[in-house]
Design a protein around this motif. Structure first.
Motif, PDB file in Angstrom:
ATOM      1  N   VAL A 135       0.877  -1.236   0.065  1.00 44.99           N
ATOM      2  CA  VAL A 135       0.138  -0.137   0.069  1.00 44.99           C
ATOM      3  C   VAL A 135       0.883   1.325   0.054  1.00 44.99           C
ATOM      4  CG1 VAL A 135      -1.885   1.323   1.384  1.00 44.99           C
ATOM      5  CG2 VAL A 135      -2.006  -1.081   1.125  1.00 44.99           C
ATOM      6  N   GLU A 136       1.855   1.152   0.673  1.00 42.89           N
ATOM      7  CA  GLU A 136       2.552   2.515   1.034  1.00 42.89           C
ATOM      8  C   GLU A 136       3.373   2.660  -0.548  1.00 42.89           C
ATOM      9  OE1 GLU A 136       2.804   4.199   3.248  1.00 42.89           O
ATOM     10  OE2 GLU A 136       1.269   3.282   4.323  1.00 42.89           O
ATOM     11  N   SER A 137       3.864   1.851  -1.137  1.00 41.19           N
ATOM     12  CA  SER A 137       4.256   2.057  -2.293  1.00 41.19           C
ATOM     13  C   SER A 137       3.338   2.542  -3.401  1.00 41.19           C
ATOM     14  CB  SER A 137       4.849   0.691  -3.071  1.00 41.19           C
ATOM     15  OG  SER A 137       3.862  -0.304  -3.465  1.00 41.19           O
ATOM     16  N   VAL A 138       1.963   2.332  -3.476  1.00 44.51           N
ATOM     17  CA  VAL A 138       0.962   3.035  -4.031  1.00 44.51           C
ATOM     18  C   VAL A 138       0.786   4.516  -3.578  1.00 44.51           C
ATOM     19  CG1 VAL A 138      -1.300   2.890  -4.930  1.00 44.51           C
ATOM     20  CG2 VAL A 138      -0.197   0.756  -4.526  1.00 44.51           C
ATOM     21  N   TYR A 139       1.027   4.744  -2.554  1.00 48.14           N
ATOM     22  CA  TYR A 139       1.087   6.428  -2.185  1.00 48.14           C
ATOM     23  C   TYR A 139       2.249   6.841  -2.620  1.00 48.14           C
ATOM     24  CZ  TYR A 139      -3.098   5.723   0.543  1.00 48.14           C
ATOM     25  OH  TYR A 139      -4.330   5.682   1.329  1.00 48.14           O
ATOM     26  N   LEU A 140       3.315   6.346  -2.573  1.00 47.15           N
ATOM     27  CA  LEU A 140       4.586   6.841  -3.137  1.00 47.15           C
ATOM     28  C   LEU A 140       4.400   7.161  -4.606  1.00 47.15           C
ATOM     29  CD1 LEU A 140       7.583   7.678  -2.870  1.00 47.15           C
ATOM     30  CD2 LEU A 140       8.449   5.382  -2.906  1.00 47.15           C
ATOM     31  N   MET A 141       3.964   6.124  -5.213  1.00 46.03           N
ATOM     32  CA  MET A 141       3.822   6.275  -6.654  1.00 46.03           C
ATOM     33  C   MET A 141       2.882   7.476  -7.046  1.00 46.03           C
ATOM     34  SD  MET A 141       1.311   5.585  -9.340  1.00 46.03           S
ATOM     35  CE  MET A 141       0.248   4.390  -8.430  1.00 46.03           C
ATOM     36  N   ASP A 142       1.833   7.521  -6.384  1.00 47.04           N
ATOM     37  CA  ASP A 142       0.985   8.680  -6.630  1.00 47.04           C
ATOM     38  C   ASP A 142       1.610  10.174  -6.252  1.00 47.04           C
ATOM     39  OD1 ASP A 142      -1.820   9.756  -6.717  1.00 47.04           O
ATOM     40  OD2 ASP A 142      -1.401  10.365  -4.960  1.00 47.04           O
ATOM     41  N   LYS A 143       2.530  10.171  -5.254  1.00 47.59           N
ATOM     42  CA  LYS A 143       3.245  11.471  -4.969  1.00 47.59           C
ATOM     43  C   LYS A 143       4.135  11.622  -6.298  1.00 47.59           C
ATOM     44  CE  LYS A 143       6.498  13.396  -1.360  1.00 47.59           C
ATOM     45  NZ  LYS A 143       6.912  12.988  -0.181  1.00 47.59           N
ATOM     46  N   LEU A 144       4.899  10.629  -6.748  1.00 46.88           N
ATOM     47  CA  LEU A 144       5.691  10.823  -7.592  1.00 46.88           C
ATOM     48  C   LEU A 144       5.430  11.063  -8.981  1.00 46.88           C
ATOM     49  CD1 LEU A 144       8.541   8.378  -6.441  1.00 46.88           C
ATOM     50  CD2 LEU A 144       8.683  11.080  -6.048  1.00 46.88           C
ATOM     51  N   THR A 145       4.114  10.809  -9.156  1.00 43.65           N
ATOM     52  CA  THR A 145       3.716  10.650 -10.758  1.00 43.65           C
ATOM     53  C   THR A 145       2.758  11.850 -10.998  1.00 43.65           C
ATOM     54  OG1 THR A 145       2.259   8.827 -10.404  1.00 43.65           O
ATOM     55  CG2 THR A 145       4.529   8.440 -11.232  1.00 43.65           C
ATOM     56  N   ARG A 146       1.892  12.156  -9.900  1.00 45.55           N
ATOM     57  CA  ARG A 146       0.862  13.073  -9.901  1.00 45.55           C
ATOM     58  C   ARG A 146       1.419  14.467 -10.713  1.00 45.55           C
ATOM     59  NH1 ARG A 146      -2.346  14.594  -4.751  1.00 45.55           N
ATOM     60  NH2 ARG A 146      -2.535  12.479  -4.550  1.00 45.55           N
ATOM     61  N   PRO A 147       0.641  15.229 -11.286  1.00 46.91           N
ATOM     62  CA  PRO A 147      -0.638  15.116 -11.973  1.00 46.91           C
ATOM     63  C   PRO A 147      -0.809  13.923 -13.241  1.00 46.91           C
ATOM     64  CG  PRO A 147       0.148  17.018 -12.802  1.00 46.91           C
ATOM     65  CD  PRO A 147       0.991  16.268 -11.843  1.00 46.91           C
ATOM     66  N   TYR A 148       0.189  13.478 -13.687  1.00 43.71           N
ATOM     67  CA  TYR A 148       0.136  12.753 -14.734  1.00 43.71           C
ATOM     68  C   TYR A 148      -0.407  11.302 -14.775  1.00 43.71           C
ATOM     69  CZ  TYR A 148       2.897  16.808 -16.212  1.00 43.71           C
ATOM     70  OH  TYR A 148       3.504  18.148 -16.479  1.00 43.71           O
ATOM     71  N   TYR A 202       4.623   1.938 -12.643  1.00 42.90           N
ATOM     72  CA  TYR A 202       4.638   0.338 -12.517  1.00 42.90           C
ATOM     73  C   TYR A 202       5.995  -0.032 -11.929  1.00 42.90           C
ATOM     74  CZ  TYR A 202       5.974  -4.324 -14.095  1.00 42.90           C
ATOM     75  OH  TYR A 202       6.170  -5.484 -14.338  1.00 42.90           O
ATOM     76  N   GLU A 203       7.108   0.582 -12.122  1.00 41.99           N
ATOM     77  CA  GLU A 203       8.446   0.296 -11.491  1.00 41.99           C
ATOM     78  C   GLU A 203       8.209   0.751 -10.032  1.00 41.99           C
ATOM     79  OE1 GLU A 203      10.633  -1.438 -12.664  1.00 41.99           O
ATOM     80  OE2 GLU A 203      10.082  -1.457 -14.824  1.00 41.99           O
ATOM     81  N   ILE A 204       7.646   1.526  -9.651  1.00 44.87           N
ATOM     82  CA  ILE A 204       7.372   2.244  -8.160  1.00 44.87           C
ATOM     83  C   ILE A 204       6.568   1.142  -7.428  1.00 44.87           C
ATOM     84  CG2 ILE A 204       6.827   3.997  -6.656  1.00 44.87           C
ATOM     85  CD1 ILE A 204       7.370   5.807  -8.838  1.00 44.87           C
ATOM     86  N   VAL A 205       5.493   0.435  -7.768  1.00 44.00           N
ATOM     87  CA  VAL A 205       4.518  -0.085  -7.292  1.00 44.00           C
ATOM     88  C   VAL A 205       5.269  -1.552  -6.869  1.00 44.00           C
ATOM     89  CG1 VAL A 205       2.440  -1.168  -7.391  1.00 44.00           C
ATOM     90  CG2 VAL A 205       2.643   1.094  -8.109  1.00 44.00           C
ATOM     91  N   LYS A 206       5.019  -2.042  -5.607  1.00 42.41           N
ATOM     92  CA  LYS A 206       5.646  -3.261  -5.163  1.00 42.41           C
ATOM     93  C   LYS A 206       4.454  -4.148  -5.173  1.00 42.41           C
ATOM     94  CE  LYS A 206       9.664  -1.173  -2.952  1.00 42.41           C
ATOM     95  NZ  LYS A 206      10.236  -1.021  -1.593  1.00 42.41           N
ATOM     96  N   VAL A 207       4.525  -5.603  -5.516  1.00 47.97           N
ATOM     97  CA  VAL A 207       3.677  -6.518  -5.264  1.00 47.97           C
ATOM     98  C   VAL A 207       4.304  -7.657  -4.776  1.00 47.97           C
ATOM     99  CG1 VAL A 207       2.012  -5.460  -6.946  1.00 47.97           C
ATOM    100  CG2 VAL A 207       3.789  -7.372  -7.514  1.00 47.97           C
TER     101      VAL A 207
END
Length: 448
Positions: free
Chosen positions: A187-200, A236-241
């Motif tokens: 979940v934390e990786s999704v928040y990081l991804m959002d922070k680093l890629t928004r607004p795109y 995709y590279e930021i999100v961890k699964v």
């Protein structure tokens, strides 16, 4: 060199399957056919979100390829049919898996099919109209049950996204052994991804909840929506699964574009299941019922009335509607429904406040002698000062304007309550036009 357009719809149910997964599997199979070249990203086309028979997001898929030989069309039709039979939920009575295969001499899609596609995104299309177009243009079809799926399949072909706004979505898919189990995502990786890629990228998270993962037994692990394939690959590279990914595919889509909205001048033009944009004047004070859904009535320039509804999950939109008063000028964006009492209603997705009416309250007058607040002596009997006992039969209540607690501007439902087609605030100013892109080298990948 023929162009082959493959539209697919209505393959999944609420229990199983996903039309985009069938598209993803077909990408793999088509690329194994020697000579096949994709001329576009796979298209994910969201149709009218109000269609009463939709499963989840009412999405159809179109794959557009080119091949130097016409005789390959029969092989492609066979591949499509086999794949649909294997991965569609044929047991569910609500599914009608169907496909349309159109062969053209160039990229151009006939205008009447394009018109049909836009109509299907905004209104409710009938199978009879689809069948006429299929016959007129000699379109091959695959129908595994009833014909209703042909509507979305044909609309997906017609929605070329060449003269309109569009976005992208990177969809990752689960290995079959994991389908039905909880999705294992950091979940934390999704928040990081959002922070680093928004607004795109957009609609990734909502407060303490991530939005990129669906629910249920469908094969999607997660999907990230955004402006460009490059930003999606970065995300995709930021999100961890913590489970294996079977494959991913980048789709080009009409998601997040407001394509479903139709601007109308009067409520006379508001039909059941339409998604409208209309200027209105608030005509009643809002009422919030149990569950915090808020209702208010409004009228158009001709005096026709409608009930506007903001549901609790819409967040700031619902809270803003609670503060409206009669006389406010607004633009309502939302789905038209017929209420049980026969009155039209609009389920709001957005609300723009154009003009705020004055909010006035009336207070007792001040004493002209000592400045204290006077008290009414009764109807028609004037006022008396509570402090110095001065009386006046001519004194009147004083109008006082109260500052409004809302401002002009556009209010949009919070991310978790947005429909796939609703344009989020991040996208305003980022709209795209035209077929002016190159297909990324990494638009799909198969891991197992």
């Amino acid at each position: 060199m023929p162009f082959i357009h493959i539209g697919i719809d209505d393959t999944d149910s609420t229990k199983k399957g996903c039309t985009t997964y069938i598209g993803a599997v077909l990408v793999e199979k088509l690329l194994k056919v020697r000579g096949v070249k994709f001329i576009d990203y796979p298209n994910l086309i969201r149709l009218n979100p109000n269609a009463p028979w939709k499963t989840r997001g009412n999405g159809a898929v179109c794959l557009r390829v080119q091949h130097p030989e016409e005789n390959v069309v029969d092989k492609i039709i066979e591949l499509v049919s086999e794949t649909m039979e294997k991965y569609s939920d044929l047991k569910d009575p609500s599914t009608d898996p169907s496909a349309c295969i159109l062969v053209t001499e160039d990229r151009h899609i006939p205008n009447d099919i394009i018109d049909f596609a836009y109509f299907t995104v905004r209104y409710i299309s009938k199978i009879e109209k689809a069948e006429k177009l299929i016959s007129r243009h000699k379109i091959e079809t695959i129908v595994l049950k009833d014909k209703r799926g042909l509507i979305g399949a044909l609309a997906a072909i017609g929605m070329t996204l060449t003269n309109t706004d569009y976005t992208y979505e990177l969809l990752t898919y689960r290995c079959p052994a994991h389908i039905g189990t909880p999705r294992k995502i950091d979940v934390e990786s999704v928040y990081l991804m959002d922070k680093l890629t928004r607004p795109y990228t957009f609609n990734n998270v909502d407060e303490k909840r991530i939005l990129i993962t669906p629910h249920g037994r469908d094969p999607v692990l997660y999907g990230i929506r955004g402006e460009y394939p490059s930003i999606l690959l970065k995300a995709y590279e930021i999100v961890k699964v913590y489970e294996p990914i079977e494959r991913y595919v980048i789709y080009r889509s009409n998601q997040g574009t407001d394509m479903h909205m139709v601007k109308i001048p009067s409520l006379i033009n508001a039909l059941q299941y339409m998604n409208v944009i209309i200027e209105l004047e608030v005509s009643s004070n809002p009422i919030t019922i149990t569950g915090s859904h808020t209702f208010f009535e409004a009228k158009d320039t001709k005096g026709y009335r409608v009930r506007c509804i903001a549901f609790e999950p819409t967040g700031i939109l619902q809270k803003t509607c609670q503060k409206l008063i009669p006389g406010d000028k607004i633009v309502a964006y939302g789905a038209v429904k017929l209420s049980p009492d026969g009155m039209k209603s609009i389920n709001l997705e957005k609300l723009e406040i154009l003009e705020l009416a004055k909010l006035v309250t009336y207070r007792n007058p001040k004493c002209p002698k000592c400045g204290a607040t006077m008290k009414s002596e009764g109807k028609g009997k004037g006022y008396q000062c509570k402090k110095c006992k001065f009386k006046s039969t001519s004194a009147k209540k004083i109008p006082v304007e109260i500052p409004r607690s809302i401002a002009l501007g556009l209010y949009i439902a919070r991310p978790k309550a947005r429909r796939h087609l609703t344009k989020p605030p991040e996208r305003y100013g980022l709209e795209k036009r035209g077929f002016n892109f190159k297909i990324s080298e990494y638009w799909f990948k198969i891991f197992n």
